[in-house]
Motif scaffolding. Sequence first.
Motif, short mmCIF file in Angstrom:
data_model
loop_
_atom_site.label_atom_id
_atom_site.label_comp_id
_atom_site.label_asym_id
_atom_site.label_seq_id
_atom_site.Cartn_x
_atom_site.Cartn_y
_atom_site.Cartn_z
N ALA A 140 0.82 -1.21 0.00
CA ALA A 140 0.00 0.00 0.00
C ALA A 140 0.85 1.26 0.00
N SER A 141 1.92 1.27 0.79
CA SER A 141 2.77 2.45 0.87
C SER A 141 3.50 2.71 -0.45
N ALA A 142 4.10 1.67 -1.01
CA ALA A 142 4.84 1.81 -2.26
C ALA A 142 3.91 2.19 -3.41
N ALA A 143 2.71 1.63 -3.42
CA ALA A 143 1.75 1.95 -4.48
C ALA A 143 1.35 3.42 -4.42
N MET A 144 1.13 3.95 -3.21
CA MET A 144 0.74 5.34 -3.09
C MET A 144 1.88 6.26 -3.51
N LYS A 145 3.12 5.94 -3.09
CA LYS A 145 4.26 6.75 -3.49
C LYS A 145 4.44 6.74 -5.01
N THR A 146 4.29 5.58 -5.61
CA THR A 146 4.44 5.48 -7.06
C THR A 146 3.31 6.22 -7.77
N SER A 147 2.12 6.18 -7.20
CA SER A 147 1.00 6.93 -7.77
C SER A 147 1.33 8.42 -7.83
N PHE A 148 1.86 8.94 -6.72
CA PHE A 148 2.22 10.35 -6.70
C PHE A 148 3.31 10.67 -7.72
N LEU A 149 4.28 9.76 -7.86
CA LEU A 149 5.33 9.97 -8.85
C LEU A 149 4.75 10.06 -10.26
N VAL A 150 3.82 9.15 -10.57
CA VAL A 150 3.18 9.15 -11.89
C VAL A 150 2.38 10.44 -12.10
N LEU A 151 1.59 10.82 -11.08
CA LEU A 151 0.78 12.04 -11.18
C LEU A 151 1.66 13.27 -11.33
N HIS A 152 2.71 13.36 -10.53
CA HIS A 152 3.58 14.54 -10.61
C HIS A 152 4.34 14.59 -11.93
N PHE A 153 4.76 13.42 -12.41
CA PHE A 153 5.44 13.40 -13.70
C PHE A 153 4.52 13.87 -14.81
N ALA A 154 3.31 13.32 -14.85
CA ALA A 154 2.37 13.70 -15.90
C ALA A 154 2.01 15.18 -15.82
N THR A 155 1.73 15.67 -14.61
CA THR A 155 1.36 17.06 -14.44
C THR A 155 2.52 17.99 -14.82
N GLY A 156 3.71 17.68 -14.32
CA GLY A 156 4.87 18.51 -14.63
C GLY A 156 5.19 18.51 -16.11
N HIS A 157 5.03 17.35 -16.74
CA HIS A 157 5.31 17.28 -18.18
C HIS A 157 4.34 18.15 -18.96
N VAL A 158 3.07 18.10 -18.59
CA VAL A 158 2.09 18.92 -19.30
C VAL A 158 2.31 20.41 -19.01
N LEU A 159 2.75 20.75 -17.81
CA LEU A 159 3.11 22.14 -17.53
C LEU A 159 4.14 22.64 -18.52
N GLU A 160 5.16 21.84 -18.78
CA GLU A 160 6.19 22.22 -19.74
C GLU A 160 5.63 22.28 -21.16
N GLU A 161 4.79 21.32 -21.51
CA GLU A 161 4.21 21.31 -22.85
C GLU A 161 3.36 22.55 -23.09
N GLN A 162 2.54 22.89 -22.11
CA GLN A 162 1.65 24.03 -22.29
C GLN A 162 2.41 25.34 -22.23
N ALA A 163 3.49 25.38 -21.44
CA ALA A 163 4.34 26.57 -21.43
C ALA A 163 5.01 26.75 -22.79
N ALA A 164 5.43 25.64 -23.40
CA ALA A 164 6.05 25.72 -24.73
C ALA A 164 5.06 26.20 -25.77
N ILE A 165 3.81 25.76 -25.66
CA ILE A 165 2.78 26.22 -26.60
C ILE A 165 2.58 27.72 -26.49
N GLN A 166 2.53 28.23 -25.26
CA GLN A 166 2.28 29.65 -25.06
C GLN A 166 3.47 30.51 -25.47
N SER A 167 4.68 29.95 -25.37
CA SER A 167 5.87 30.73 -25.73
C SER A 167 6.31 30.49 -27.17
#
Length: 218
Positions: A140-167
């Motif tokens: 349960a602990s490892a699954a939750m930590k990995t979930s956050f890693l996946v969510l943060h990776f996806a969110t951060g990646h899209v932040l960069e993608e959308q920043a690139a679109i705007q710039s």
Amino acid sequence: MTAHPSREPRTRGRPPAADPARVTAAALRLLDEVGLDALTMRKLATAVGVQVGTLYSYFPTKRALLTAMAESMLAGCRDAAEGVTGPRERVVALAKSLRVALLSYRDGARVYAGTHATGPNTLGYAEALNGALREAGLDASAAMKTSFLVLHFATGHVLEEQAAIQSAPELSAEIAGLRQALRQGDYPHLAEAHDHLTGMDLGELFEEGLRLLTAELP
């Protein structure tokens, strides 16, 4: 005395011009039109056709509104795991569905980042992601930590993608400035890879990141 059949009580006045769901939908439309920085409660009230005070009765803060918008953006994301047999493949499918959802709205990643919605879209998505990771053998602990890693990776990646679109209008000049800095400075490894540094396909990069994140899952 003649008896009259009972009548349903009349509802007085007009139906409300807004409710939380309609306000949230209008906020997402306005987000696409003006972007997050220009999305104000006053503009939203005008778009919905109500007084600002009415909006605050539904969402007491702008953060509460953003949380509702984030919840709405995740509608259907958990469905990406339906019919996918392997747990690793389900994790990848869910991560991709989040990226698509956030890219579907202007500043979608900025809206989503930092919110903690408790609605069925968000919790259902988290349940599907954690379920796939538990099936892959994580506790349960490892699954939750990995979930956050996946969510943060996806969110951060899209932040960069959308920043690139705007710039994009300034991107050519910025790339030229970067290449000049590499030529003039002592950065041999960056200079050797400058074509990859400035010409990266962000979709392919996302796929590679997911591969690394899930490499140890069965």
